[in-house]
Write a protein that holds these residues in place. Structure first.
Motif, mmCIF file in Angstrom:
data_model
loop_
_atom_site.group_PDB
_atom_site.id
_atom_site.type_symbol
_atom_site.label_atom_id
_atom_site.label_comp_id
_atom_site.label_asym_id
_atom_site.label_seq_id
_atom_site.Cartn_x
_atom_site.Cartn_y
_atom_site.Cartn_z
ATOM 1 N N VAL A 17 0.850 -1.177 0.000
ATOM 2 C CA VAL A 17 0.000 0.000 0.000
ATOM 3 C C VAL A 17 0.891 1.235 0.000
ATOM 4 O O VAL A 17 1.722 1.407 0.875
ATOM 5 C CB VAL A 17 -0.926 0.031 1.236
ATOM 6 C CG1 VAL A 17 -1.821 1.245 1.215
ATOM 7 C CG2 VAL A 17 -1.739 -1.250 1.338
ATOM 8 N N GLU A 18 0.728 2.082 -1.002
ATOM 9 C CA GLU A 18 1.452 3.345 -1.055
ATOM 10 C C GLU A 18 0.507 4.432 -0.540
ATOM 11 O O GLU A 18 -0.642 4.508 -0.935
ATOM 12 C CB GLU A 18 1.869 3.647 -2.492
ATOM 13 C CG GLU A 18 2.786 4.834 -2.604
ATOM 14 C CD GLU A 18 3.377 4.999 -3.994
ATOM 15 O OE1 GLU A 18 3.945 6.065 -4.238
ATOM 16 O OE2 GLU A 18 3.267 4.065 -4.811
ATOM 17 N N PHE A 19 1.006 5.276 0.370
ATOM 18 C CA PHE A 19 0.153 6.311 0.937
ATOM 19 C C PHE A 19 0.971 7.552 1.261
ATOM 20 O O PHE A 19 2.193 7.499 1.335
ATOM 21 C CB PHE A 19 -0.582 5.797 2.188
ATOM 22 C CG PHE A 19 0.297 5.639 3.405
ATOM 23 C CD1 PHE A 19 0.271 6.587 4.413
ATOM 24 C CD2 PHE A 19 1.130 4.541 3.544
ATOM 25 C CE1 PHE A 19 1.069 6.443 5.541
ATOM 26 C CE2 PHE A 19 1.926 4.384 4.666
ATOM 27 C CZ PHE A 19 1.898 5.342 5.669
ATOM 28 N N ALA A 20 0.271 8.668 1.434
ATOM 29 C CA ALA A 20 0.908 9.934 1.801
ATOM 30 C C ALA A 20 0.814 10.100 3.317
ATOM 31 O O ALA A 20 -0.284 10.209 3.846
ATOM 32 C CB ALA A 20 0.211 11.093 1.107
ATOM 33 N N PRO A 21 1.948 10.087 4.006
ATOM 34 C CA PRO A 21 1.899 10.305 5.454
ATOM 35 C C PRO A 21 1.493 11.751 5.733
ATOM 36 O O PRO A 21 2.112 12.687 5.247
ATOM 37 C CB PRO A 21 3.320 10.005 5.930
ATOM 38 C CG PRO A 21 4.174 10.138 4.720
ATOM 39 C CD PRO A 21 3.305 9.876 3.529
ATOM 40 N N ALA A 22 0.421 11.943 6.460
ATOM 41 C CA ALA A 22 -0.197 13.262 6.620
ATOM 42 C C ALA A 22 0.745 14.307 7.209
ATOM 43 O O ALA A 22 0.650 15.468 6.881
ATOM 44 C CB ALA A 22 -1.446 13.140 7.484
ATOM 45 N N HIS A 23 1.647 13.913 8.062
ATOM 46 C CA HIS A 23 2.515 14.902 8.694
ATOM 47 C C HIS A 23 3.467 15.562 7.699
ATOM 48 O O HIS A 23 4.071 16.575 7.995
ATOM 49 C CB HIS A 23 3.305 14.265 9.835
ATOM 50 C CG HIS A 23 4.412 13.376 9.388
ATOM 51 N ND1 HIS A 23 4.165 12.140 8.822
ATOM 52 C CD2 HIS A 23 5.747 13.535 9.391
ATOM 53 C CE1 HIS A 23 5.323 11.580 8.504
ATOM 54 N NE2 HIS A 23 6.282 12.400 8.830
ATOM 55 N N ARG A 24 3.586 15.007 6.494
ATOM 56 C CA ARG A 24 4.490 15.571 5.488
ATOM 57 C C ARG A 24 3.786 16.534 4.541
ATOM 58 O O ARG A 24 4.429 17.188 3.743
ATOM 59 C CB ARG A 24 5.126 14.450 4.654
ATOM 60 C CG ARG A 24 6.056 13.547 5.413
ATOM 61 C CD ARG A 24 7.334 14.200 5.824
ATOM 62 N NE ARG A 24 8.009 14.830 4.684
ATOM 63 C CZ ARG A 24 8.910 15.788 4.806
ATOM 64 N NH1 ARG A 24 9.254 16.232 5.981
ATOM 65 N NH2 ARG A 24 9.483 16.309 3.748
ATOM 66 N N GLU A 25 2.456 16.625 4.599
ATOM 67 C CA GLU A 25 1.737 17.492 3.670
ATOM 68 C C GLU A 25 2.228 18.927 3.790
ATOM 69 O O GLU A 25 2.252 19.498 4.868
ATOM 70 C CB GLU A 25 0.237 17.447 3.938
ATOM 71 C CG GLU A 25 -0.396 16.158 3.480
ATOM 72 C CD GLU A 25 -1.895 16.168 3.662
ATOM 73 O OE1 GLU A 25 -2.528 17.196 3.405
ATOM 74 O OE2 GLU A 25 -2.411 15.127 4.089
ATOM 75 N N GLY A 26 2.633 19.491 2.683
ATOM 76 C CA GLY A 26 3.064 20.875 2.650
ATOM 77 C C GLY A 26 4.403 21.140 3.304
ATOM 78 O O GLY A 26 4.853 22.273 3.380
ATOM 79 N N ASN A 27 5.052 20.135 3.808
ATOM 80 C CA ASN A 27 6.343 20.305 4.465
ATOM 81 C C ASN A 27 7.439 20.253 3.411
ATOM 82 O O ASN A 27 7.631 19.232 2.763
ATOM 83 C CB ASN A 27 6.528 19.198 5.511
ATOM 84 C CG ASN A 27 7.783 19.384 6.334
ATOM 85 O OD1 ASN A 27 8.691 20.098 5.951
ATOM 86 N ND2 ASN A 27 7.813 18.725 7.475
ATOM 87 N N GLN A 28 8.151 21.351 3.227
ATOM 88 C CA GLN A 28 9.192 21.429 2.207
ATOM 89 C C GLN A 28 10.585 21.088 2.751
ATOM 90 O O GLN A 28 11.558 21.135 2.027
ATOM 91 C CB GLN A 28 9.211 22.831 1.593
ATOM 92 C CG GLN A 28 7.910 23.211 0.899
ATOM 93 C CD GLN A 28 7.536 22.252 -0.219
ATOM 94 O OE1 GLN A 28 8.357 21.900 -1.049
ATOM 95 N NE2 GLN A 28 6.293 21.802 -0.228
ATOM 96 N N SER A 29 10.671 20.768 4.038
ATOM 97 C CA SER A 29 11.980 20.454 4.614
ATOM 98 C C SER A 29 12.480 19.111 4.104
ATOM 99 O O SER A 29 11.723 18.260 3.664
ATOM 100 C CB SER A 29 11.918 20.461 6.140
ATOM 101 O OG SER A 29 11.033 19.474 6.602
ATOM 102 N N CYS A 30 13.771 18.934 4.180
ATOM 103 C CA CYS A 30 14.429 17.730 3.677
ATOM 104 C C CYS A 30 14.145 16.541 4.599
ATOM 105 O O CYS A 30 14.233 16.647 5.819
ATOM 106 C CB CYS A 30 15.928 17.989 3.609
ATOM 107 S SG CYS A 30 16.848 16.635 2.900
ATOM 108 N N VAL A 31 13.803 15.413 4.011
ATOM 109 C CA VAL A 31 13.596 14.192 4.788
ATOM 110 C C VAL A 31 14.967 13.654 5.180
ATOM 111 O O VAL A 31 15.847 13.494 4.342
ATOM 112 C CB VAL A 31 12.826 13.135 3.959
ATOM 113 C CG1 VAL A 31 12.733 11.824 4.712
ATOM 114 C CG2 VAL A 31 11.439 13.652 3.609
#
Length: 135
Positions: A17-31
């Motif tokens: 399952v591929e999904f978007a982790p909500a805490h990353r929405e709109g976050n432009q910082s480097c992972v």
């Protein structure tokens, strides 16, 4: 400028399952790291998440939505990640207060049935055996 949400992978009973982790929405910082963990969820937990997500849905929309196992898995994973254990527990506690004969009661039955259908493991499949040479 169009941007794409970063996605991550989860596995549910062998389903990728591929999904978007909500805490990353709109976050432009480097992972800088990725966390891999197993998150145990009961049928009650999954049903509580489904009830939370489908609050306000019509019967027709709910039945259509619950018919797509891949969408259900992705939504439960995204929502469980975003909600966290405390919020899931709060939703579970609300289930006990649902009155029978109401739309919420019917929605609860549909959510429970979907939880079992989509997330149950196949216990009839035996575990693989080691060959006699390896054992």
């Amino acid at each position: 400028m169009t941007s794409t949400l970063p996605t991550t992978l989860a596995k549910v009973n062998g389903h990728r399952v591929e999904f978007a982790p909500a805490h990353r929405e709109g976050n432009q910082s480097c992972v800088v790291t990725t966390i891999t963990m197993g998150v145990p969820l009961s049928f009650e937990d999954i049903t509580a998440v489904l009830m939370y997500v489908t609050d306000g849905s019509s019967r027709e929309d709910l039945i259509d939505w619950l018919a797509d196992p891949a969408l259900v898995r992705r939504t439960v994973i995204e929502s469980a990640w975003a909600m966290g254990g405390f919020a899931i527990e709060q939703e579970r506690l609300k289930l006990a207060g649902i009155e029978s004969g109401t739309w919420d009661s019917e929605r609860l039955d549909l959510a429970w049935t979907c939880s079992v259908r989509v997330f149950a493991t196949d216990t009839d499949v035996p575990a693989p055996r080691l060959s006699p040479e390896i054992a």
